[in-house]
Design an enzyme around this catalytic site. Structure first.
Site, PDB file in Angstrom:
ATOM      1  N   ASP A 104      -0.026 -18.093   4.528  1.00  0.00           N
ATOM      2  CA  ASP A 104      -1.374 -18.024   5.075  1.00  0.00           C
ATOM      3  C   ASP A 104      -1.758 -19.410   5.567  1.00  0.00           C
ATOM      4  OD1 ASP A 104      -1.351 -15.419   4.329  1.00  0.00           O
ATOM      5  OD2 ASP A 104      -2.969 -15.560   2.856  1.00  0.00           O
ATOM      6  N   HIS A 109      -5.164 -13.555  10.405  1.00  0.00           N
ATOM      7  CA  HIS A 109      -5.818 -13.784   9.111  1.00  0.00           C
ATOM      8  C   HIS A 109      -7.339 -13.874   9.278  1.00  0.00           C
ATOM      9  CE1 HIS A 109      -5.634 -14.498   4.903  1.00  0.00           C
ATOM     10  NE2 HIS A 109      -5.867 -15.801   4.918  1.00  0.00           N
ATOM     11  N   HIS A 161     -12.176 -16.360   8.197  1.00  0.00           N
ATOM     12  CA  HIS A 161     -11.808 -16.254   6.780  1.00  0.00           C
ATOM     13  C   HIS A 161     -12.992 -15.789   5.917  1.00  0.00           C
ATOM     14  CE1 HIS A 161      -9.594 -17.316   3.025  1.00  0.00           C
ATOM     15  NE2 HIS A 161      -8.530 -17.182   3.814  1.00  0.00           N
ATOM     16  N   HIS A 184       1.144 -20.469   0.953  1.00  0.00           N
ATOM     17  CA  HIS A 184       0.171 -21.082   1.865  1.00  0.00           C
ATOM     18  C   HIS A 184       0.786 -22.347   2.460  1.00  0.00           C
ATOM     19  CE1 HIS A 184      -2.185 -18.602  -0.895  1.00  0.00           C
ATOM     20  NE2 HIS A 184      -3.088 -18.505   0.055  1.00  0.00           N
TER      21      HIS A 184
END
Length: 274
Positions: free
Chosen positions: A79, A130, A134, A226
């Site tokens: 991510d 994504h 966010h 990540h």
């Protein structure tokens, strides 16, 4: 008499000519319609067949957590929502092991690091959505959900020409409406079944141990990492080596999942229909 014959012949030729023109127009129309139909068919055929499958399990809509497969294949995903200091190092390690991964990017990250987006794409990795900002997707209206998806989608499309179709909800937060909205916008909603917890900064050794000894690790697993976490780059080389020694082959999520003719079980495991 001669004049009458000539006149009749002229009228007959005129009628034939008019008929010929009408026939030509008719044939041109048929050709145009056929060409338009071919374009429509081609456009539809390249889109993932998402709407035709069901993600409903016991009345609840689920994203894909993992995949049922006899092949010892797994996917590692990153991510990308903050920072790019380690991105090149991560790409270098992946290239060293000939591993293709999946990067789920926010709109802010794409806007801040467009060259990294291009590098990821050109290296053959998946580009995943994504969201734009966010946010917790269940808290948004359907229109806002679509905006969160399509803003970053269009940014990546402009940069690379690629239409993304994998979506990971921020924080792993979803409900029925989030899954349905993703599918409506031609996205497969993707979660994970193996969490590295790299964002907690416990250290590289903890990341390796947590993933390689995870109870859910198996064929079809999706690993969450990540790219901006402190120790991810330090753990990655050892992690990939350890998993390859266990016999696993890394493939990007786009190759791991089934595009159509599937259903999910209560774990969110994607199962191919017979």
């Amino acid at each position: 008499m001669v004049l009458f014959t000539l006149s009749e012949k002229y009228n007959r030729n005129k009628q034939v000519l008019r008929s010929s023109r009408l026939l030509k127009r008719f044939l041109n129309t048929i050709l145009l319609l056929a060409f338009a139909g071919l374009l429509i068919f081609s456009a539809v055929s390249v889109l993932p067949n998402i709407v035709s499958v069901s993600n409903t399990v016991g009345g609840k809509e689920l994203p894909i957590y993992c995949v049922e497969t006899e092949k010892p294949q797994i996917s590692i995903s990153f991510d990308a929502a903050w920072g790019n200091e380690d991105t090149q190092t991560i790409l270098d390690i992946l290239a060293k092991h000939n591993v293709k991964a999946t990067f789920f990017m926010t709109g802010g990250w794409v806007e801040s690091y467009p060259e990294d987006v291009k590098k990821i794409y050109e290296a053959g990795h998946d580009l995943g959505n994504h969201s734009e900002n966010h946010k917790h997707m269940p808290q948004l209206s359907d229109e806002e959900k679509t905006q969160e998806l399509m803003k970053v989608h269009n940014k990546v499309k402009e940069l690379t020409g690629f239409d993304m179709f994998l979506f990971r909800p921020p924080y792993g937060d979803y409900d029925n409406q989030v899954v349905r909205n993703a599918k409506k916008n031609n996205y497969y909603p993707i979660q994970w079944d193996v969490d590295s917890l790299d964002w907690k900064d416990y250290g590289a050794e903890d990341i390796v141990k947590r993933v390689t000894e995870h109870k859910a690790l198996g064929n079809g697993s999706i690993i969450l990492c990540h790219n901006g976490a402190k120790y991810t780059k330090d753990a990655l080389d050892t992690l990939i080596t350890a998993l390859q020694e266990k016999g696993y082959e890394f493939v990007p999520i786009s190759q791991l999942i089934y595009r159509d003719n599937y259903h999910l079980n209560h774990e969110g495991r994607q199962i191919k229909d017979k």
